[in-house]
Scaffold this motif. Structure first.
Motif, PDB file in Angstrom:
ATOM      1  N   LYS A 118       0.830  -1.203   0.000  1.00  0.00           N
ATOM      2  CA  LYS A 118       0.000   0.000   0.000  1.00  0.00           C
ATOM      3  C   LYS A 118       0.868   1.257   0.000  1.00  0.00           C
ATOM      4  O   LYS A 118       1.998   1.241   0.455  1.00  0.00           O
ATOM      5  CB  LYS A 118      -0.897   0.004   1.227  1.00  0.00           C
ATOM      6  CG  LYS A 118      -1.886  -1.141   1.237  1.00  0.00           C
ATOM      7  CD  LYS A 118      -2.682  -1.147   2.516  1.00  0.00           C
ATOM      8  CE  LYS A 118      -3.591  -2.350   2.557  1.00  0.00           C
ATOM      9  NZ  LYS A 118      -4.244  -2.485   3.837  1.00  0.00           N
ATOM     10  N   LYS A 119       0.261   2.329  -0.525  1.00  0.00           N
ATOM     11  CA  LYS A 119       0.956   3.616  -0.578  1.00  0.00           C
ATOM     12  C   LYS A 119      -0.005   4.717  -0.155  1.00  0.00           C
ATOM     13  O   LYS A 119      -1.217   4.600  -0.327  1.00  0.00           O
ATOM     14  CB  LYS A 119       1.442   3.917  -1.993  1.00  0.00           C
ATOM     15  CG  LYS A 119       2.530   3.020  -2.488  1.00  0.00           C
ATOM     16  CD  LYS A 119       2.961   3.424  -3.878  1.00  0.00           C
ATOM     17  CE  LYS A 119       4.077   2.516  -4.355  1.00  0.00           C
ATOM     18  NZ  LYS A 119       4.603   2.929  -5.643  1.00  0.00           N
TER      19      LYS A 119
ATOM     20  N   GLU B  65      -3.959   4.933   1.186  1.00  0.00           N
ATOM     21  CA  GLU B  65      -4.405   3.555   1.398  1.00  0.00           C
ATOM     22  C   GLU B  65      -4.007   3.060   2.789  1.00  0.00           C
ATOM     23  O   GLU B  65      -4.630   2.149   3.316  1.00  0.00           O
ATOM     24  CB  GLU B  65      -3.765   2.612   0.380  1.00  0.00           C
ATOM     25  CG  GLU B  65      -4.143   2.835  -1.052  1.00  0.00           C
ATOM     26  CD  GLU B  65      -3.328   1.934  -1.971  1.00  0.00           C
ATOM     27  OE1 GLU B  65      -3.948   1.060  -2.593  1.00  0.00           O
ATOM     28  OE2 GLU B  65      -2.096   2.119  -2.055  1.00  0.00           O
TER      29      GLU B  65
ATOM     30  N   LYS C  93      -6.872   5.003   8.011  1.00  0.00           N
ATOM     31  CA  LYS C  93      -8.274   4.661   8.247  1.00  0.00           C
ATOM     32  C   LYS C  93      -9.051   5.949   8.432  1.00  0.00           C
ATOM     33  O   LYS C  93      -8.627   6.854   9.155  1.00  0.00           O
ATOM     34  CB  LYS C  93      -8.394   3.771   9.476  1.00  0.00           C
ATOM     35  CG  LYS C  93      -7.754   2.419   9.255  1.00  0.00           C
ATOM     36  CD  LYS C  93      -7.945   1.489  10.414  1.00  0.00           C
ATOM     37  CE  LYS C  93      -7.238   0.174  10.119  1.00  0.00           C
ATOM     38  NZ  LYS C  93      -7.304  -0.754  11.213  1.00  0.00           N
TER      39      LYS C  93
ATOM     40  N   SER D  77      -2.579   1.270   8.576  1.00  0.00           N
ATOM     41  CA  SER D  77      -2.665  -0.102   8.080  1.00  0.00           C
ATOM     42  C   SER D  77      -1.291  -0.772   8.133  1.00  0.00           C
ATOM     43  O   SER D  77      -0.291  -0.173   7.760  1.00  0.00           O
ATOM     44  CB  SER D  77      -3.174  -0.052   6.639  1.00  0.00           C
ATOM     45  OG  SER D  77      -3.101  -1.317   6.057  1.00  0.00           O
TER      46      SER D  77
END
Length: 184
Positions: free
Chosen positions: A2-3, A6, A9, A49
């Motif tokens: 992920k970047k 993303e 939250k 995340s």
């Protein structure tokens, strides 16, 4: 991997930050772009995340990924502080109630700072404790640009405690990876 956004939250509509009370309580003014960011995203390390695995021998959860801020300088980013914690840490570091930088995140070494005043307002800095006399390195003009530069990376396989990537698997509905014993 992920970047950028993303990794974050979203904050629910019912979970509002009362900036007026917060700023009044701590006698400071948070920059507008940061307030917009904090209004929309949860800001605690557990809300970024990340991938974890359950170590088979110790039955504990361990990180499988870490975060890197890729533009120069390359920084291993660990997570965000809550707004309240950021304020308290900054007041302790600056030993003053009238703080100039807010410690919004932490790294393997050093921290991520938000400029609060003058020409530094809304700018993001990396605090490099080993960089004396230049300890504050400007990274971006605002928090959104900083997040765009974040990238999730896998912990190198040789740093995993006697575990290979090929042993990792997930069961439906679990968050952490499990480790398959060799020969199963």
């Amino acid at each position: 991997m992920k970047k950028g956004f993303e990794l974050l939250k979203s904050r629910s509509i019912s979970d509002q930050v009362n900036f007026i009370n917060l700023e009044k309580k701590h006698n400071l003014e948070l920059p507008p772009i940061y307030k917009l960011f904090a209004k929309n995203f949860l800001l605690k390390n557990s809300f970024i995340s990340h991938e974890t695995y359950i170590h088979p021998n110790y039955n504990d959860e361990r990180y499988l990924t870490y975060y890197s801020y890729s533009p120069k300088p390359k920084i291993d980013f660990t997570g965000f502080n809550s707004i309240e914690k950021s304020i308290l840490i900054s007041k302790e570091i600056e030993q003053n109630d009238d703080i100039h930088f807010l410690t919004i995140g932490y790294c393997t070494i050093g921290g991520i700072l938000l400029g609060l005043k003058g020409e530094n307002k809304d700018k993001i800095y990396y605090y490099d404790p080993d960089g004396h006399p230049k300890t504050h390195i400007e990274l971006t003009n605002d928090i959104f640009d900083f997040v765009r530069g974040l990238e999730e990376k896998l912990v190198p396989e040789n740093e995993l405690s006697k575990i290979k990537y090929s042993q990792l698997y997930k069961k439906w509905g679990t968050n952490s990876w499990l480790v398959k014993e060799i020969g199963e």
